[in-house]
Design a protein around this motif. Structure first.
Motif, PDB file in Angstrom:
ATOM      1  N   GLU A 110      10.329   0.677   0.788  1.00 20.66           N
ATOM      2  CA  GLU A 110       9.223   1.370   0.428  1.00 20.66           C
ATOM      3  C   GLU A 110       9.555   2.922   1.487  1.00 20.66           C
ATOM      4  O   GLU A 110       8.952   3.844   0.763  1.00 20.66           O
ATOM      5  N   VAL A 111       9.921   2.849   2.388  1.00 13.91           N
ATOM      6  CA  VAL A 111      10.329   4.051   3.172  1.00 13.91           C
ATOM      7  C   VAL A 111      11.020   4.978   2.470  1.00 13.91           C
ATOM      8  O   VAL A 111      10.948   5.961   2.271  1.00 13.91           O
ATOM      9  N   GLY A 130       1.907   7.229   1.936  1.00 19.07           N
ATOM     10  CA  GLY A 130       2.850   5.891   1.757  1.00 19.07           C
ATOM     11  C   GLY A 130       3.929   5.857   2.669  1.00 19.07           C
ATOM     12  O   GLY A 130       4.230   4.896   3.029  1.00 19.07           O
ATOM     13  N   LEU A 131       4.476   7.055   3.135  1.00 23.66           N
ATOM     14  CA  LEU A 131       5.742   7.017   4.285  1.00 23.66           C
ATOM     15  C   LEU A 131       5.222   6.292   5.427  1.00 23.66           C
ATOM     16  O   LEU A 131       5.886   5.864   6.193  1.00 23.66           O
ATOM     17  N   LEU A 157       0.784  -1.246  -0.078  1.00 22.94           N
ATOM     18  CA  LEU A 157      -0.005   0.128  -0.155  1.00 22.94           C
ATOM     19  C   LEU A 157       0.831   1.127  -0.127  1.00 22.94           C
ATOM     20  O   LEU A 157       0.601   2.247  -0.559  1.00 22.94           O
ATOM     21  N   SER A 158       2.193   1.145   0.608  1.00 22.07           N
ATOM     22  CA  SER A 158       2.740   2.175   0.785  1.00 22.07           C
ATOM     23  C   SER A 158       3.236   2.436  -0.699  1.00 22.07           C
ATOM     24  O   SER A 158       3.479   3.825  -1.096  1.00 22.07           O
ATOM     25  N   CYS A 159       3.679   1.572  -1.709  1.00 21.37           N
ATOM     26  CA  CYS A 159       4.067   1.719  -2.879  1.00 21.37           C
ATOM     27  C   CYS A 159       3.043   2.164  -3.706  1.00 21.37           C
ATOM     28  O   CYS A 159       3.321   3.210  -4.680  1.00 21.37           O
ATOM     29  N   CYS A 160       1.561   1.831  -3.355  1.00 20.20           N
ATOM     30  CA  CYS A 160       0.681   2.092  -4.113  1.00 20.20           C
ATOM     31  C   CYS A 160       0.247   3.755  -4.135  1.00 20.20           C
ATOM     32  O   CYS A 160       0.169   4.520  -4.755  1.00 20.20           O
TER      33      CYS A 160
END
Length: 501
Positions: free
Chosen positions: A205-206, A179-180, A166-169
């Motif tokens: 992703e962070v 996202g972060l 979801l963070s990537c999305c």
């Protein structure tokens, strides 16, 4: 005898086809529904019996027949296999379609714990095609339902996985702050669980969301420990459930962050390692990402020749795998590279293609950068009206997306355009450039600070404020020389020389 069907082939086995699709439809629809289901079931069983060692070759046909037979368990099994097969062949829309059909089939089964876990499994498999396609349509809702099911099942690992995806999305959808937050939550959960796999995946992703949001220092805190963990465990080749190799991606994103901070030597070294590793494992997605990061470092430096070389490689692998997620930003990078080598027509084509890709795929993230590039093309070509339009579009998008680096560039370019277009806009132009310099200092983007001083110096020179112009142009020359930003050094030095005449 009536020639409704004819022989298609005799070898390797006898095969018939209908002469016309309408004849086939009439024949099929003349069967009673119960009889149709029985025939589909018989066909499915016959394929399984005849080709027990080749079921992967027939999984699409088996998925069709068992779905029509309403044998939902077997239909789900073969739909999932069909999705995995399509994904491995980079037929991303096809893969996503099979996975969605698999989820629909589960709705016909009793809501058991086993089926809920199957639903979670399929939603996690959808990460591959979703990522490549830029998380189209209802991707957020599909992932959030997986997140809900994982909580309901008490499945901490799957929950962390969904938060990572979801963070990537959210990043792709221009929601980098969300996202972060998701990525940081997943990373904390992974650390609490002492789960190395999840820690590595969420760390990347962070980093991605931090770069988009202009938090370059955060990347330096997160990427090196994750890389060290992989190297210590000798797990550099693992993918950790992501569509790309995480090791090369971490090296690349760390290099990108260092490039934005002006540490070009270290940035190039990391990106070189990322490309070498990705090519070593021969994984197209990973190569595309690594080459794009490498090209981005040279673009930040203003080295058009090297940037173009790496972006061309990235684009080649993006096109081969239908990876629009990376393709749009790669086209933007190619546009900047062409600007730096003086090919404005090619730059315009690549940047306009980038805008089209981002817009049609619904990927607002990094779209402001494409408009910044178009601003440069128009400005350097003397088209100030379109330059202003592009700069204003870039600024609005970057503010909505929370892309602070892009906002900084947008303000720099808008200030330069306004100052050149209308002397009465001098105060507004100055304010945009000063605010850009402030943002650049806050996010530690030394190359952007350099551009800020150059544009401000040029603005003061144009308005007759020679002392201020001299101060800022001298600063721009010194900074660009120290970082090896030759393209901008030449431009700043030319402005300084003109001021001295």
């Amino acid at each position: 005898g009536l020639e409704f069907i004819y022989e298609k082939s005799l070898y390797p086995e006898l095969e018939y086809v209908f002469k016309h699709v309408l004849t086939q439809e009439v024949a099929y629809n003349s069967l009673l529904l119960k009889r149709r289901k029985q025939i589909h079931e018989k066909i499915g069983k016959a394929i399984e019996e005849l080709y027990p060692d080749k079921l992967e070759e027939f999984c699409e046909a088996l998925a069709h027949h068992y779905s029509a037979a309403e044998d939902w368990e077997k239909a789900f099994h073969y739909l999932r296999l069909s999705g995995q097969k399509a994904a491995l062949n980079f037929s991303l829309w096809e893969a996503l379609g099979y996975y969605k059909q698999a989820l629909s089939v589960l709705d016909n089964l009793p809501p058991t714990e086993h089926d809920r876990r199957s639903s979670v499994e399929v939603r996690l498999l959808m990460d591959f095609p979703m990522f490549g396609l830029g998380f189209p349509g209802d991707s957020v809702e599909i992932l959030q339902e997986g997140e809900r099911l994982s909580r309901e099942l008490g499945d901490e690992r799957s929950l962390a996985n969904f938060q990572t995806i979801l963070s990537c999305c959210f990043s792709a959808k221009g929601r980098s702050s969300e996202g972060l937050r998701c990525a940081e939550a997943a990373l904390k959960q992974a650390e609490d669980m002492q789960d190395i796999d999840m820690m590595v995946a969420s760390s990347f992703e962070v980093c991605v969301n931090a770069v988009v949001g202009g938090q370059f220092r955060r990347v330096g805190e997160v990427a090196p420990p994750a890389v060290a963990v992989l190297e210590k465990a000798h797990r550099e080749s693992d993918f950790f459930g992501r569509p790309f190799n995480t090791y090369s991606a971490l090296l690349g994103v760390h290099g990108s962050a260092l490039g934005f901070q002006g540490h070009f030597r270290e940035a190039e070294d990391l990106c070189r390692r990322a490309v070498v590793f990705a090519r070593g494992i021969e994984h197209p997605y990973s190569i595309a990402m690594a080459e794009a990061y490498y090209g981005g470092v040279f673009a930040a430096k203003g080295d058009g020749g090297c940037a173009r070389e790496h972006f061309h490689e990235a684009l080649k692998h993006c096109e081969a795998t239908q990876c629009v997620h990376v393709m749009g930003s790669t086209c933007s990078g190619l546009g900047f590279a062409c600007i730096f080598v003086g090919d404005m027509e090619a730059a315009r084509r690549h940047l306009e293609r980038a805008v089209k890709i981002h817009t049609e795929a619904g990927i607002p993230s990094m779209l402001p950068t494409a408009y910044v590039g178009l601003t440069m093309v128009h400005l350097f070509s003397g088209d100030l009206k379109n330059a202003q339009r592009s700069a204003e579009e870039a600024l609005g998008l970057s503010q909505r997306n929370g892309e602070r680096g892009a906002e900084c560039l947008s303000r720099l370019m808008l200030g330069a355009v306004l100052g050149a277009a209308d002397s009465s806009q001098g105060a507004v132009a100055e304010e945009h450039i000063l605010r850009a310099i402030k943002i650049a200092e806050e996010i530690a983007a030394a190359p952007y600070c350099t551009l800020g001083h150059m544009f401000l110096g040029q603005h003061y020179a144009g308005s007759g404020q020679k002392e201020k112009a001299l101060q800022h142009l001298t600063e721009a020359v010194a900074m660009s020389e120290e970082m090896g930003m030759d393209f901008w050094l030449t431009m700043a030095q030319s402005s300084l020389d003109s001021l001295s005449k």
